[in-house]
Every structure is written in C-alpha cells, then in structure tokens.
Design a protein around this motif. Sequence first.
Motif, PDB file in Angstrom:
ATOM      1  N   PHE A  50       0.843  -1.200   0.000  1.00 22.11           N
ATOM      2  CA  PHE A  50       0.000   0.000   0.000  1.00 22.11           C
ATOM      3  C   PHE A  50       0.875   1.246   0.000  1.00 22.11           C
ATOM      4  CE2 PHE A  50      -2.139  -3.344   2.365  1.00 22.11           C
ATOM      5  CZ  PHE A  50      -3.433  -3.342   1.851  1.00 22.11           C
ATOM      6  N   ASP A  51       0.539   2.220  -0.835  1.00 22.16           N
ATOM      7  CA  ASP A  51       1.083   3.559  -0.674  1.00 22.16           C
ATOM      8  C   ASP A  51       0.328   4.170   0.490  1.00 22.16           C
ATOM      9  OD1 ASP A  51       2.964   3.751  -2.907  1.00 22.16           O
ATOM     10  OD2 ASP A  51       1.184   3.605  -4.181  1.00 22.16           O
ATOM     11  N   THR A  52       1.046   4.702   1.471  1.00 20.17           N
ATOM     12  CA  THR A  52       0.384   5.060   2.726  1.00 20.17           C
ATOM     13  C   THR A  52      -0.285   6.428   2.721  1.00 20.17           C
ATOM     14  OG1 THR A  52       2.472   5.924   3.590  1.00 20.17           O
ATOM     15  CG2 THR A  52       1.920   3.632   4.110  1.00 20.17           C
ATOM     16  N   GLY A  53       0.203   7.358   1.891  1.00 17.54           N
ATOM     17  CA  GLY A  53      -0.314   8.715   1.969  1.00 17.54           C
ATOM     18  C   GLY A  53      -0.923   9.205   0.680  1.00 17.54           C
ATOM     19  N   PRO A  54      -0.318  10.231   0.060  1.00 19.27           N
ATOM     20  CA  PRO A  54      -0.871  10.761  -1.188  1.00 19.27           C
ATOM     21  C   PRO A  54      -1.046   9.647  -2.215  1.00 19.27           C
ATOM     22  CG  PRO A  54       0.916  12.153  -0.405  1.00 19.27           C
ATOM     23  CD  PRO A  54       0.921  10.928   0.456  1.00 19.27           C
ATOM     24  N   SER A  55      -2.185   9.651  -2.889  1.00 22.01           N
ATOM     25  CA  SER A  55      -2.448   8.580  -3.860  1.00 22.01           C
ATOM     26  C   SER A  55      -2.804   9.117  -5.233  1.00 22.01           C
ATOM     27  CB  SER A  55      -3.583   7.673  -3.358  1.00 22.01           C
ATOM     28  OG  SER A  55      -4.728   8.439  -3.042  1.00 22.01           O
ATOM     29  N   LEU A  56      -3.042  10.424  -5.319  1.00 24.08           N
ATOM     30  CA  LEU A  56      -3.329  11.056  -6.607  1.00 24.08           C
ATOM     31  C   LEU A  56      -2.079  11.798  -7.070  1.00 24.08           C
ATOM     32  CD1 LEU A  56      -5.366  11.895  -8.855  1.00 24.08           C
ATOM     33  CD2 LEU A  56      -5.862  13.914  -7.447  1.00 24.08           C
ATOM     34  N   PHE A  57      -1.632  11.519  -8.280  1.00 24.40           N
ATOM     35  CA  PHE A  57      -0.416  12.129  -8.816  1.00 24.40           C
ATOM     36  C   PHE A  57      -0.778  13.041  -9.982  1.00 24.40           C
ATOM     37  CE2 PHE A  57       3.721  11.360 -11.333  1.00 24.40           C
ATOM     38  CZ  PHE A  57       4.347  12.447 -10.732  1.00 24.40           C
ATOM     39  N   THR A  58      -0.590  14.333  -9.775  1.00 20.82           N
ATOM     40  CA  THR A  58      -0.801  15.318 -10.833  1.00 20.82           C
ATOM     41  C   THR A  58       0.471  16.153 -10.987  1.00 20.82           C
ATOM     42  OG1 THR A  58      -1.717  16.942  -9.285  1.00 20.82           O
ATOM     43  CG2 THR A  58      -3.288  15.477 -10.392  1.00 20.82           C
ATOM     44  N   MET A  59       0.534  16.940 -12.051  1.00 27.56           N
ATOM     45  CA  MET A  59       1.657  17.833 -12.313  1.00 27.56           C
ATOM     46  C   MET A  59       3.012  17.111 -12.278  1.00 27.56           C
ATOM     47  SD  MET A  59      -0.228  20.517 -12.689  1.00 27.56           S
ATOM     48  CE  MET A  59       0.717  22.023 -12.625  1.00 27.56           C
ATOM     49  N   PRO A  60       3.166  16.020 -13.026  1.00 26.92           N
ATOM     50  CA  PRO A  60       4.434  15.269 -13.002  1.00 26.92           C
ATOM     51  C   PRO A  60       5.617  16.087 -13.486  1.00 26.92           C
ATOM     52  CG  PRO A  60       3.082  14.571 -14.848  1.00 26.92           C
ATOM     53  CD  PRO A  60       2.219  15.456 -14.002  1.00 26.92           C
ATOM     54  N   GLN A  61       5.347  17.199 -14.156  1.00 27.57           N
ATOM     55  CA  GLN A  61       6.448  18.029 -14.646  1.00 27.57           C
ATOM     56  C   GLN A  61       7.320  18.559 -13.517  1.00 27.57           C
ATOM     57  OE1 GLN A  61       3.169  18.714 -14.951  1.00 27.57           O
ATOM     58  NE2 GLN A  61       2.749  20.928 -14.992  1.00 27.57           N
ATOM     59  N   TYR A  62       6.741  18.680 -12.308  1.00 28.10           N
ATOM     60  CA  TYR A  62       7.540  19.171 -11.186  1.00 28.10           C
ATOM     61  C   TYR A  62       8.543  18.123 -10.712  1.00 28.10           C
ATOM     62  CZ  TYR A  62       4.191  23.038 -10.911  1.00 28.10           C
ATOM     63  OH  TYR A  62       3.410  24.143 -11.189  1.00 28.10           O
ATOM     64  N   VAL A  63       8.221  16.856 -10.893  1.00 23.66           N
ATOM     65  CA  VAL A  63       9.186  15.792 -10.603  1.00 23.66           C
ATOM     66  C   VAL A  63      10.214  15.716 -11.728  1.00 23.66           C
ATOM     67  CG1 VAL A  63       9.503  13.318 -10.221  1.00 23.66           C
ATOM     68  CG2 VAL A  63       7.511  14.471  -9.252  1.00 23.66           C
ATOM     69  N   ASP A  64       9.739  15.740 -12.967  1.00 22.71           N
ATOM     70  CA  ASP A  64      10.648  15.694 -14.120  1.00 22.71           C
ATOM     71  C   ASP A  64      11.680  16.813 -14.057  1.00 22.71           C
ATOM     72  OD1 ASP A  64       9.241  13.536 -15.077  1.00 22.71           O
ATOM     73  OD2 ASP A  64       8.107  14.673 -16.583  1.00 22.71           O
ATOM     74  N   GLU A  65      11.246  17.981 -13.601  1.00 27.66           N
ATOM     75  CA  GLU A  65      12.129  19.147 -13.557  1.00 27.66           C
ATOM     76  C   GLU A  65      13.365  18.887 -12.706  1.00 27.66           C
ATOM     77  OE1 GLU A  65      11.955  23.883 -12.213  1.00 27.66           O
ATOM     78  OE2 GLU A  65      10.164  22.621 -12.106  1.00 27.66           O
TER      79      GLU A  65
END
Length: 502
Positions: A50-65
């Motif tokens: 189980f992922d324990t916390g946040p489960s919705l992933f939006t704005m992946p560009q901030y990770v890519d950056e």
Amino acid sequence: MKKALIIGAGIAGIATAIRLAVKGFEVAVFEANAYPGGKLAEVVQNGFRFDTGPSLFTMPQYVDELFKLAGEKPDASFTYQKLDLVCKYFYPDGTELNASTNLENFADEIATKTKDQPESIKKYLKNSRRIYQITNHVFLEKSLHRLKTYLSWQTLKSVLRFPQIDAFRSMHRANNAFFTDPKMVQYADRFATYNGSNPYKAPATLNVIPHLEQHFGAYFPDGGIYQITLSLVALAERLGVKFHYQSPVEQVVIEKSKVKGVWIKRSGERMQNKERDGEFITADVVISNMDVYFTYKKLLADHPKLLPKRILKQERSSSALIFYWGIKKQFPQLDLHNIFFSADYQAEFEHIWQKKDITDDPTIYLNISSKYKPDDAPNGCENWFTMINVPSNQDQDWDKLIASARQNIIQKLSKALGEDIAKLITCESILDPRSIESKTSSYQGSLYGTSSNSQFAAFLRHSNKSSKVKNLYFCGGSVHPGGGIPLALLSAKIVSDWISIK
C-alpha cells in the motif's frame, strides 16, 4: 563548500536537497524515521503493498524538472502513465459517474446521468483555468513574503485580475452557480478536501484545483506512488546528498540571530556531553521540512520569542482515517480512484469542522493501486486504501470513533457493491490522526498544515524563510504554498530560489 542541512526526508525535503546539491552545496538530510518520504511512504503486509499517503499524482512536470536540473533524462529513472479515467463517483441513489480525462466524454457522461448540460462542466473548467493562469506563477511558484515577487509585471497583471479568482464567495456558493444538479455541486465541492478544507467556508479560489486534474491530467507512476520518493532519493544520492535515518533533530542552534547548526539524536548512540546525548552538526544553512508548528515548539523551544503568534491561532486542516485492507476478491466495477459520496455532504463537513467527530455516513475514497500494479496484491485480490476525511486530533476518543467509522464504512461499501466486505478483509492496518502526527510530525495529524477556510489563508501561511533568523528556511505542506505533492515540490523550488551558494 557550504553545508546545507535539511530536517526531514519528506518529499519537499528531498526535492530541496536535490536543488541545493545542484547549486553546489554539500547537503545532508536527517530523518527521524527509518525510511524516507514522510507521508509519501509505503507499507507491506501479507503479500499486499500500500502507498500510505498521497495517492493522486498530478503535475508530473515538477518531478521531471528535478531530473532535468541534475542533467538527467527523467524517463531514464522515473516513468508514469496518464490515466484515461481520473475517478469513478458513486452516489447514494446508485448513479455512477465516470470522470474521463477526455472533456467531451466527461461532458457527455454528465449530460446523460445528471440534470446538467455539457456547457456546465465546460464553463466550470474554463473558470478553473482562468484562476490557475492568474495565480500559478505568482501565488504558487513564488514567495508571497519577498518584495521581489511584487516588483514584476507578471505580479502586477495578476493583482489587477484579482477579482477574477473569486475569493469572496465560498466554493459551495460558486459551485451552486455553475451547476443545477446537486450531484455535480457535490462533485465540485469535493475539491476542497484536496487541501483539507471545508467547501462551505473555503474561498471559491480553490476551484483552481480541478484544472490541475482535468487539464494537466492524473497519472500513475510505474511502481506506485512511493516510486516518486525512491526515485528522487536515488537522484539526490547520485548528486552526493547524504541521508541519515533514525536521526531525529533535537534542536536548531542559533547564535546572534544566525543558524549555526543542529543537535542530532543518534539511534543507540550516547555522546559524552553534560547537557545532552547526541551530536552537534554545523551548517551554513538549515531547512526544516518538519511541520512548522513543531519546528518552533520543539526545535526552537529555547527561543520562544521566535514563535509567530498566528501559528497558535490558525485553524488546522482536516486529517484522515485510513484503513489499509487486503481484499480477497477483485471488483471489476472499481478503478484506481473511487469516491462513494455521502447523502448529506453539508452534515459531513459540520461533523468534521464544528462537532470535531465523524458522521455516520462519510464520503469514502477508495484507492486500488493493484488495478495498475497487479503485484501490489496476491492473485485474485485487491489492495484497498480506504480513506475518509476526519477532524484533526484534539483529544477525541479515537478508538471509539475508529470502531464506529469502520462499521459504517463496511456497511456503506457492502451496500454499494452488493457484497459483504467484512468477510473479504484478510489483513488490516490503520492510520489515524494520532499516528499521522507521531509518524510524520504533523501537528494534530493535520494533512496540509493550516486549513484554507478563509479568503486570506494563502497569505497567512508561514513564509519559506525566517524573518528573524538568518539562514533558516522552511519547506513542505505546512508552509507556503501548501500541501500535496505538487505544492510541496514548489515549496522546495521557492526555498532554493532564496538560497545562494555565494
């Protein structure tokens, strides 16, 4: 080489470490837990992950950056897929609404299953886009506590358009104007919970949130949400960042209004010091990823005059009660993200915010990552992340509330799915406001720091830089610009923009 020390390996702390390492700092991260991620962690039990916390992933560009800043190709280390279906909504009367990322399909779905017409959702999302365009570059990506922010043409344009962000009526009131069907109003009101707020009090400015989900899309990282944490930690380590786990910071040391370093409590270590057990680590810059409340009350306890009085007065965001259930059956009618709405939404929020307890008919969020990552559950099974919004911890009788909520949740899901869910639960773990506070140092177990239940809440969030102590900074969901993965990552960007290697 200048030394930067980060307190806490939450997603914002990790991102700050990456940005400062790229700038040329020697970076060390000290984490109280034995693992990185803070709320963005995982638990494995009886063959279920189980992922324990946040489960919705939006704005992946901030990770890519972050990968691009380090000179790496993002897709070489971190990959994800865009969802065709953002969420499935289940209403008490049996209506099922599929929120497709394709706007035309979603609009047709709304016209078929509700009293609203396609133009209603299009007008609503157009408004959401307008709020985003006005607020994003100024109110989300920059510090609101820095004169430089207000001396730009971009800021001036946003200020001139301030009336268009709809700050002076509540989300619920605005949504009632956009939609005629109560089902669609409830759909739109739900976005207030994305930052732990109350749609009947929060400003309609928060209607910016659906633009992030509907326009930019929702995604699922290959490997699950925790892969965000693991990928960024690996990136940070490749840049030379040192992570120290089970190493809680006990005190931020200040001399003449300037940071000198921190005291670290080493697990199993005893240092020969008359005043304390631990180790003093010097640093040129200290960034706290701990909840700003505990940063002041614990790490800066020797300096009570530094504590901003408004921190004690500000209303905290809501918290969560999560049941991690291993289910010995698969449900094809369910998707990755599922919402089972309450029959009386206003009453639900009254229980959370006024009564400080849990309604007998809570809205249930059900996340099933095994829909996209089958090895998260044994064959023929599903991993259910079953969450309801609850008040922050204010010494309620949580054992009693949890027992009652568990029964009500099972009864509600069993009725909606036509199956006795209780008989399908093979294993269970629970996360409640008390354990959220103890595991992630989030005051009262609030998920997003302070609430956004007033027009000026965004401006009252704590700054990313101390105004009284030189070289002391703050990142994470309890400070500007707020909670959730995208905003936590933006807080790291804001902090790194403040800090110079010179």
